[in-house]
Design an enzyme around this catalytic site. Structure first.
Site, PDB file in Angstrom:
ATOM      1  N   ARG A 159      -7.333  -6.325 -31.808  1.00 55.08           N
ATOM      2  CA  ARG A 159      -6.654  -6.124 -33.075  1.00 55.08           C
ATOM      3  C   ARG A 159      -7.559  -6.155 -34.295  1.00 55.08           C
ATOM      4  O   ARG A 159      -7.200  -5.653 -35.359  1.00 55.08           O
ATOM      5  CB  ARG A 159      -5.568  -7.190 -33.260  1.00 55.08           C
ATOM      6  CG  ARG A 159      -6.142  -8.597 -33.456  1.00 55.08           C
ATOM      7  CD  ARG A 159      -5.076  -9.667 -33.644  1.00 55.08           C
ATOM      8  NE  ARG A 159      -4.315  -9.541 -34.856  1.00 55.08           N
ATOM      9  CZ  ARG A 159      -4.783  -9.844 -36.067  1.00 55.08           C
ATOM     10  NH1 ARG A 159      -6.003 -10.258 -36.233  1.00 55.08           N
ATOM     11  NH2 ARG A 159      -3.995  -9.711 -37.126  1.00 55.08           N
TER      12      ARG A 159
ATOM     13  N   THR B  84     -10.553  -5.015 -35.646  1.00 51.84           N
ATOM     14  CA  THR B  84     -11.018  -3.889 -36.455  1.00 51.84           C
ATOM     15  C   THR B  84      -9.830  -3.139 -37.049  1.00 51.84           C
ATOM     16  O   THR B  84      -9.855  -2.716 -38.206  1.00 51.84           O
ATOM     17  CB  THR B  84     -11.886  -2.944 -35.605  1.00 51.84           C
ATOM     18  OG1 THR B  84     -12.929  -3.705 -35.014  1.00 51.84           O
ATOM     19  CG2 THR B  84     -12.496  -1.839 -36.458  1.00 51.84           C
TER      20      THR B  84
ATOM     21  N   ALA C 191      -6.453  -9.440 -28.689  1.00 49.78           N
ATOM     22  CA  ALA C 191      -5.521  -8.319 -28.563  1.00 49.78           C
ATOM     23  C   ALA C 191      -6.091  -7.008 -29.109  1.00 49.78           C
ATOM     24  O   ALA C 191      -5.335  -6.140 -29.549  1.00 49.78           O
ATOM     25  CB  ALA C 191      -4.168  -8.648 -29.229  1.00 49.78           C
TER      26      ALA C 191
ATOM     27  N   GLY D 285     -18.926 -11.530 -31.353  1.00 51.10           N
ATOM     28  CA  GLY D 285     -20.113 -10.873 -30.822  1.00 51.10           C
ATOM     29  C   GLY D 285     -19.922  -9.374 -30.721  1.00 51.10           C
ATOM     30  O   GLY D 285     -20.856  -8.619 -30.508  1.00 51.10           O
ATOM     31  N   GLN D 286     -18.666  -8.944 -30.888  1.00 55.06           N
ATOM     32  CA  GLN D 286     -18.383  -7.504 -30.797  1.00 55.06           C
ATOM     33  C   GLN D 286     -18.913  -6.758 -32.017  1.00 55.06           C
ATOM     34  O   GLN D 286     -19.119  -5.557 -31.963  1.00 55.06           O
ATOM     35  CB  GLN D 286     -16.880  -7.268 -30.604  1.00 55.06           C
ATOM     36  CG  GLN D 286     -16.024  -7.296 -31.876  1.00 55.06           C
ATOM     37  CD  GLN D 286     -15.655  -8.691 -32.339  1.00 55.06           C
ATOM     38  OE1 GLN D 286     -16.439  -9.614 -32.272  1.00 55.06           O
ATOM     39  NE2 GLN D 286     -14.450  -8.851 -32.821  1.00 55.06           N
TER      40      GLN D 286
ATOM     41  N   GLY E  63     -12.142  -3.379 -27.590  1.00 59.85           N
ATOM     42  CA  GLY E  63     -12.706  -4.644 -27.118  1.00 59.85           C
ATOM     43  C   GLY E  63     -12.296  -5.047 -25.721  1.00 59.85           C
ATOM     44  O   GLY E  63     -13.125  -5.434 -24.906  1.00 59.85           O
ATOM     45  N   GLU E  64     -11.017  -4.969 -25.409  1.00 60.11           N
ATOM     46  CA  GLU E  64     -10.553  -5.515 -24.139  1.00 60.11           C
ATOM     47  C   GLU E  64     -10.581  -4.505 -23.002  1.00 60.11           C
ATOM     48  O   GLU E  64     -10.901  -4.828 -21.861  1.00 60.11           O
ATOM     49  CB  GLU E  64      -9.116  -6.020 -24.289  1.00 60.11           C
ATOM     50  CG  GLU E  64      -8.975  -7.187 -25.220  1.00 60.11           C
ATOM     51  CD  GLU E  64      -7.507  -7.502 -25.444  1.00 60.11           C
ATOM     52  OE1 GLU E  64      -7.004  -8.383 -24.737  1.00 60.11           O
ATOM     53  OE2 GLU E  64      -6.867  -6.860 -26.292  1.00 60.11           O
TER      54      GLU E  64
ATOM     55  N   LYS F 284      -8.639   2.890 -33.130  1.00 56.74           N
ATOM     56  CA  LYS F 284      -7.671   2.305 -32.194  1.00 56.74           C
ATOM     57  C   LYS F 284      -8.166   0.902 -31.830  1.00 56.74           C
ATOM     58  O   LYS F 284      -7.859  -0.049 -32.534  1.00 56.74           O
ATOM     59  CB  LYS F 284      -7.526   3.192 -30.968  1.00 56.74           C
ATOM     60  CG  LYS F 284      -6.772   4.503 -31.261  1.00 56.74           C
ATOM     61  CD  LYS F 284      -6.585   5.324 -30.009  1.00 56.74           C
ATOM     62  CE  LYS F 284      -5.686   6.543 -30.287  1.00 56.74           C
ATOM     63  NZ  LYS F 284      -5.537   7.382 -29.068  1.00 56.74           N
TER      64      LYS F 284
END
Lengths: 158, 342, 455
Positions: free
Chosen positions: B89, B91, B87, B47-48, B291-292, B288
């Site tokens: 990671r 992208t 994590a 969904g990101q 997401g989190e 970089k």
């Protein structure tokens, strides 16, 4: 108890389904009629992903026995989606990035549809009141509120 | 009864990716007969917006229009390996793999164009609108559909590329903890403003204002979506959410959305952010990760703001009204208010 | 400068045509029209449904399980127990060398948490599967349970793991260690010793779409599994190992997930649903109910963190000792790695010359914890940032200034002996202060992350 036939109007078309008593409208839509835009996030009436319109009012289809809507008018997200292009509310959600994982979107859009049908120019407070029963775990609601306001403007200028 | 206001800040780092056992992802690209580029992956979009940003990175490197790039994911029969989406990671790793694959496909594309235009591949460039042209004389060009047709039916050449990115495994030294567990660090600073109702213990988050530094933003609208959604989840963690309301007791475990308390649209604070871009050396175009971390920094910012409001340091989350009312019993500010009144 | 770095810098400076643009979402039309296909939207003729018989107690011995009444439910097809699972005991991270195997797909003779799966029932409809589950008679002997991470490490605690401890063993150590500088020397030099204990709660991911998969036998003898896992190959490879079938027998399809947040990397529905498809020859759907998602699926782990910092009058943190306990619940899942990631980030974005960390992965009789957005870094960031405010308050310094003074810079060494190279903490703090209209003093505004100003 034996199954019986229930007739109702779905997205402008008369339909008949054969169901056991207490079968929910959600089950009929998703499993009997294969209309899967109406989602199934909890079946407890807690998430709002299964919202459809019954006589124009937003209802949680997971809690609604289909016998209870016999003879009435049901509209699902499939029913407001044009064959080509998007409904102005859908377009506003798309343009405002009011979607992430997309699982809550059908329910939220149906709630906004019901709101704008009876209140074409809602305040932000009224939009918040309308979608308070819809869980969105991704967006933080802010883009959804913007999309609803944008949709109201689009429908009024249409 | 009073409403106490407070401000709190939090400044955080967040690492991109992992390396436990190595952290690889792959991509394959091929052009169809008519110049559509298919990027095959086994990566997941939560969904990101991974399917969108990967198409952007692919189109950028290939030098073709965004619309000419399709993302085909996720199928283990057709998509090459990806560790998964976690994590922060995806992208970074998948983007790097796609750049490598796209460079190889671009090279093949320019070689065919060079034969058609009778120049050296080094003299060619793409306009991003679907044409390959001779540098210095843009009227000498070929469109990618004609080019792909020629590649297939005239030269018998594939326009394709293979891409792989791996963060190699770095074993942890069990004695000292020496390790290289990630690829880069994104940063954020969040300022929270809150109001605490001393009668009910309820907290209203008035605003969450933040500055993020995430390397390159591939799609600023999607980055903004992570920041706003993460701010809301962070607020939710700080004030409401728990599966064990009286931890460590396992009792009262919620089983529904009526029992598991998540705030709704009425609790949405004013959210404002600025995004800085200091591209990382190892990310695709400097990416970089975002997401989190967006859910991390708001938690201590809000808890610090509530501590600031009531004058008692809080050291756990969620800070439910019950915990705040207990803390208020020790609050010098509340004591002062009571004395002023009597 | 390396060739790679110089190429990267050339790429940075180029004009972009698509990167950096807010193009519309590729999946947006599908989402707003409800045409996006999620796993639960997939069904096949003749599809069966799977439901779990789950432990009603936190800890106990399984004396007997009686399926006789369940088998009489109309629509009942079959039951699966641990005897049906070829490699029943597994650990998710075995693919990358983490061990030993310790979680059963289906409980064997003991249950370690309330909700632990004991048997799977496959039936013609979801209702029939639920009805059959409710008629299974469990004869369990309840054992004392432990729910607190520190209680679990006491000598008299019930031992949950076959290797005889309630903690994960890191290369012979009872915790993940970080040792950097000389922390005791740092404390001796410090003007202030500032201690605090921080606690966080277990948290549910609560994706709007629950965990689900559909496993379908194919004409060529393979099995297609439609799944909302966050990690397709990882899930497929673990499934093949658990079922002891060649990897080429399986074909996983996914990529569209109705909310993950780390909660869908546990390989929890696919192995048993695929086994059910193998044993029945029919497609099988296993979808968590919302109650299962809340009470049984993994959570973000709860943490307890003891902080002790040595701080100078000028605000510099010169020593930090942290003892952290992660509540992994009954099994590993991803928590052993979360603890390692936590240990690497417990100094936060600050440069501290003397650091000592013991981070424990502890087992309790709680539903297993696993990955969630932020992983082991979320509790670290929380504790570090609350501690920064406590330090500022204790020594009488502004909370912005304490963070600037200690902020790491490029070239600094972090406690896990990795050199800082992409620092921008000072830059984001300056930008945030400007955004909220907070005037920073001149000496802080002069700072930046790429080197350290001369004293």
């Amino acid at each position: 108890m034996p199954s019986r036939i229930v007739a109702f109007n779905l997205n402008g078309r008369d339909v008949e389904v054969m169901v056991k008593p207490l079968t929910t409208l959600q089950t009929v839509l998703r499993e009997h009629l294969h209309l899967t835009a109406t989602k199934s996030g909890c079946r407890q009436g807690g998430c709002g992903t299964c919202t459809v319109l019954v006589n124009g009012e937003p209802m949680l289809s997971c809690l609604l026995p289909v016998e209870d809507i016999a003879g009435q008018k049901v509209v699902t997200l499939e029913g407001i989606t044009p064959i080509e292009g998007l409904h102005p509310i859908q377009q506003a959600f798309f343009d405002n990035y009011a979607i992430q994982c997309g699982y809550c979107s059908p329910g939220v859009i149906m709630v906004i549809k019901a709101l704008l049908d009876r209140n074409p120019n809602p305040t932000r407070q009224e939009i918040m009141d309308a979608i308070a029963g819809n869980v969105c775990r991704c967006t933080g609601y802010e883009p959804i509120l913007r999309a609803a306001e944008d949709a109201a403007r689009r429908l009024q200028s249409a | 009864m009073a409403k106490l206001r407070g401000t709190g800040i939090a400044a955080v780092n967040y690492p991109t990716g992992m390396n436990l056992g190595g952290d690889p992802s792959q991509a394959l690209i091929h052009a169809t007969t008519t110049g559509t580029f298919v990027i095959s992956l086994s990566s997941t979009d939560l969904g990101q917006g991974l399917k969108t940003v990967i198409a952007q990175i692919g189109a950028e490197t290939l030098g073709v229009p965004f619309e000419n790039v399709l993302i085909d994911t996720a199928d283990t029969d057709t998509g090459p390996h990806c560790m998964g989406t976690f994590a922060s990671r995806a992208t970074h790793r998948v983007g790097n793999a796609v750049i490598m694959a796209a460079k190889e496909a671009r090279k093949a594309m320019l070689e065919v164009a060079a034969e058609e235009l009778e120049v050296s591949p080094d003299d060619l460039d793409t306009d991003g609108k679907g044409n390959i042209f001779v540098k210095g004389s843009p009227e000498r060009k070929i469109d990618i559909t004609s080019l792909a047709l020629a590649a297939h039916f005239k030269y018998g050449r594939t326009i394709s590329g293979r891409g792989m990115y791996i963060k190699p495994k770095s074993p942890v030294d069990p004695e000292t903890g020496k390790m290289d567990p990630d690829s880069t660090e994104a940063h954020a600073c969040v300022v929270a403003e809150v109001e605490v109702d001393t009668e009910t213990g309820e907290v209203t988050v008035i605003s969450l204002k933040s500055a993020y530094e995430v390397g390159r933003q591939v799609n600023p609208a999607l980055v903004h979506g992570q920041i706003v959604g993460g701010a809301f989840m962070g607020m939710s963690h700080a004030l409401y959410e728990t599966t064990a309301p009286y931890y460590p007791s396992p009792d009262h475990a919620p089983g529904s959305f009526s029992e598991y308390i998540i705030p709704g649209p009425h609790e949405l604070p004013h959210i404002e952010s600025v995004v800085l871009e200091y591209p990382s050396v190892n990310g695709p175009y400097g990416v970089k990760g975002v997401g989190e971390m967006t859910a991390n920094a708001p938690i201590p910012a809000i808890v610090n703001a509530v501590s600031n409001a009531i004058g008692v340091r809080l050291t756990e989350y969620p800070i439910t009204p019950e915990k705040i009312l207990r803390a208020l019993e020790k609050s010098p500010k509340v004591k002062q208010l009571a004395e002023n009144r009597s | 400068m390396s060739e790679v770095a110089s190429e990267v810098i050339r790429e940075m400076k180029r004009e972009f045509k698509v990167v950096g643009k807010s193009v519309p979402r590729r999946d947006g039309i599908g989402h707003v029209t409800g045409k996006t296909v999620y796993v639960d939207d997939i069904s096949f003729p003749g599809m069966l449904h799977l439901k779990m018989v789950r432990s009603p107690i936190h800890h106990g011995i399984i004396r007997n399980v009686d399926f006789s009444e369940a088998e009489k439910v109309p629509g009942f097809v079959r039951v699966l127990t641990h005897r049906d699972v070829p490699k029943n005991i597994y650990t998710i991270l075995c693919l990358i060398g983490v061990g030993p195997d310790e979680e059963p797909v289906l409980a064997v003779d003991r249950v370690l948490y309330k909700g632990e799966p004991i048997a799977a029932i496959v039936a013609e409809t979801e209702e029939a599967a639920m009805e059959a589950v409710s008629r299974v008679k469990l004869d369990l002997e309840e054992l004392p349970a432990v729910f607190d991470v520190e209680e679990a490490l006491k000598p008299d605690a019930p031992i949950l793991k076959p290797w005889g401890t309630n903690y994960f063993i890191y290369e012979g150590h009872h915790c993940r260690r970080v040792r950097f500088g000389d922390v005791e020397k740092g404390f001796a030099q410090a003007d202030y010793i500032i201690e605090e204990v921080y606690n966080t709660s277990p948290i549910e991911h609560a994706p709007t779409e629950t965990t689900a998969c559909v496993a379908k036998p194919e004409p060529d003898g393979r099995y297609t599994v439609y799944t909302n896992t966050q990690a397709l190959f990882f899930t497929m490879d673990n499934t093949a190992l658990i079922l002891q079938v060649p990897f080429s027998k399986l074909h996983f399809v996914g990529g569209t997930v109705g909310g993950g947040f780390g909660g869908k990397v546990d390989v929890i529905t696919e192995p048993i649903a695929t086994l059910a498809a193998m044993k029945t020859g029919r497609p099988v759907k296993f979808k968590y109910t919302r109650e299962e998602e809340m009470r049984v699926s993994s959570t973000r782990s709860a943490w307890r963190m003891y902080f002790k910092d040595g701080v100078m009058k000028d605000g510099r943190i010169i020593a930090r000792k942290v003892i952290s306990y992660a509540d992994s619940g009954a099994y590993n899942r991803h928590t052993p790695y979360a603890v390692t990631k936590h240990a690497a980030n417990i100094a936060g974005p600050y440069t501290i010359p003397n650091v000592y960390i013991d981070a424990y992965c502890v087992y309790t009789n709680r539903q297993p914890a696993s990955a969630m957005r932020g992983f082991g870094v979320t509790p670290a960031s929380f504790a570090v940032e609350c501690q920064m405010d406590k330090i500022a308050e204790t020594i009488g310094m502004d909370p912005w200034e304490i963070r600037f003074i200690n902020a790491y810079r490029n070239g600094d060494m972090r406690p896990h002996q990795k050199v800082v190279e992409d620092a921008t903490l000072i830059e984001v703090m300056k930008a945030a202060a400007e955004l909220v209209g907070h005037k920073l003093p001149e000496h802080l505004l002069k700072m930046h992350s790429w080197d350290r100003e001369k004293a």
